[in-house]
Design a protein around this motif. Structure first.
Motif, PDB file in Angstrom:
ATOM      1  N   LEU A  45      12.057   0.520   1.360  1.00 53.23           N
ATOM      2  CA  LEU A  45      12.090  -0.628   0.446  1.00 53.23           C
ATOM      3  C   LEU A  45      10.906  -0.576  -0.509  1.00 53.23           C
ATOM      4  N   CYS A  46       9.716  -0.374   0.022  1.00 56.77           N
ATOM      5  CA  CYS A  46       8.512  -0.362  -0.815  1.00 56.77           C
ATOM      6  C   CYS A  46       8.519   0.830  -1.772  1.00 56.77           C
ATOM      7  N   MET A  47       9.037   1.956  -1.332  1.00 63.66           N
ATOM      8  CA  MET A  47       9.129   3.130  -2.196  1.00 63.66           C
ATOM      9  C   MET A  47      10.051   2.838  -3.379  1.00 63.66           C
ATOM     10  N   HIS A  48      11.192   2.205  -3.108  1.00 70.59           N
ATOM     11  CA  HIS A  48      12.132   1.878  -4.178  1.00 70.59           C
ATOM     12  C   HIS A  48      11.535   0.871  -5.160  1.00 70.59           C
ATOM     13  N   LEU A  49      10.727  -0.036  -4.652  1.00 72.16           N
ATOM     14  CA  LEU A  49      10.176  -1.082  -5.516  1.00 72.16           C
ATOM     15  C   LEU A  49       8.948  -0.627  -6.288  1.00 72.16           C
ATOM     16  N   THR A  50       8.152   0.274  -5.688  1.00 69.15           N
ATOM     17  CA  THR A  50       6.922   0.691  -6.367  1.00 69.15           C
ATOM     18  C   THR A  50       7.086   1.981  -7.145  1.00 69.15           C
ATOM     19  N   PHE A 145      20.205  -4.101  -2.650  1.00 66.55           N
ATOM     20  CA  PHE A 145      21.663  -4.013  -2.582  1.00 66.55           C
ATOM     21  C   PHE A 145      22.151  -2.569  -2.636  1.00 66.55           C
ATOM     22  N   ALA A 146      21.797  -1.860  -3.688  1.00 62.34           N
ATOM     23  CA  ALA A 146      22.370  -0.535  -3.930  1.00 62.34           C
ATOM     24  C   ALA A 146      21.718   0.557  -3.095  1.00 62.34           C
ATOM     25  N   ILE A 147      20.451   0.433  -2.819  1.00 61.73           N
ATOM     26  CA  ILE A 147      19.750   1.503  -2.113  1.00 61.73           C
ATOM     27  C   ILE A 147      19.651   1.206  -0.623  1.00 61.73           C
ATOM     28  N   ASP A 148      19.272  -0.029  -0.275  1.00 59.73           N
ATOM     29  CA  ASP A 148      19.119  -0.379   1.132  1.00 59.73           C
ATOM     30  C   ASP A 148      20.419  -0.878   1.763  1.00 59.73           C
ATOM     31  N   GLY A 149      21.425  -1.196   0.934  1.00 61.09           N
ATOM     32  CA  GLY A 149      22.737  -1.571   1.451  1.00 61.09           C
ATOM     33  C   GLY A 149      22.822  -2.949   2.077  1.00 61.09           C
TER      34      GLY A 149
END
Length: 183
Positions: A45-50, A145-149
């Motif tokens: 999650l943090c990788m996708h956001l940062t 939604f799209a990455i973590d499902g």
């Protein structure tokens, strides 16, 4: 797997909370279990956001410190996992805000060689870069939604917003991504 927060069932969360409240070795064991079960989903999650491994690692560490401090006072107004994801999301947003604008992203890239893998890596970089340029609200919703499902309901719980706002931010993120594609 959409519709369920990764990690722990409600019964497992109750066991962990009981261990935390018991103190001593039981608290250490409960904290260790939380770390083992949630470190990878929180890092993703943090990788996708940062958009940065270093920022993601910092955010996860900050999140676990905050969780460790806050667990004894956790009131149970939401699921434990929801509460922890919310803390990690805030830590990731803060980590991203601390990064200098010119610092490059380091997206995890697929493949290991060959023309097809190079094309896939280039496309992955473009997608990660486009997502990274989104404002925080739409970026968080899209990532969850799209990455973590996660389901719209789970996203609403994590972000502390109405489910309708999740829908509108997801729609806005998609519109922004389509608008940012090169011709």
């Amino acid at each position: 797997m959409a519709g369920r927060l990764p990690g722990l069932s409600s019964a497992e969360e109750a066991e962990i909370l009981a261990g935390v409240r018991a103190g001593g070795a039981a608290r250490r064991a409960a904290s260790d279990r939380l770390f083992r079960e949630l470190r990878e989903p929180l890092h993703a999650l943090c990788m996708h956001l940062t958009g940065s491994r270093a920022d993601a690692e910092d955010a996860v560490q900050e999140a676990f410190v905050a969780v460790h401090r806050g667990l004894p006072g956790f009131a149970g107004a939401s699921r434990l996992t929801t509460w922890i994801f919310r803390i990690a999301l805030r830590a990731a947003v803060h980590a991203r805000a601390r990064r200098q604008d010119g610092e490059p992203l380091d997206p995890e890239t697929p493949g290991g060689g060959g023309a097809a893998d190079i094309g896939a890596r280039d496309e992955a970089r473009r997608v990660v870069s486009a997502i990274a340029r989104l404002p925080a609200g739409p970026r968080a919703v899209l990532s969850l939604f799209a990455i973590d499902g996660l389901s719209h309901r789970d996203i609403a719980d994590i972000l502390g917003i109405p489910e309708g706002t999740v829908w509108s931010r997801l729609h806005a993120a998609r519109r922004m991504l389509v608008g940012s594609r090169p011709a």
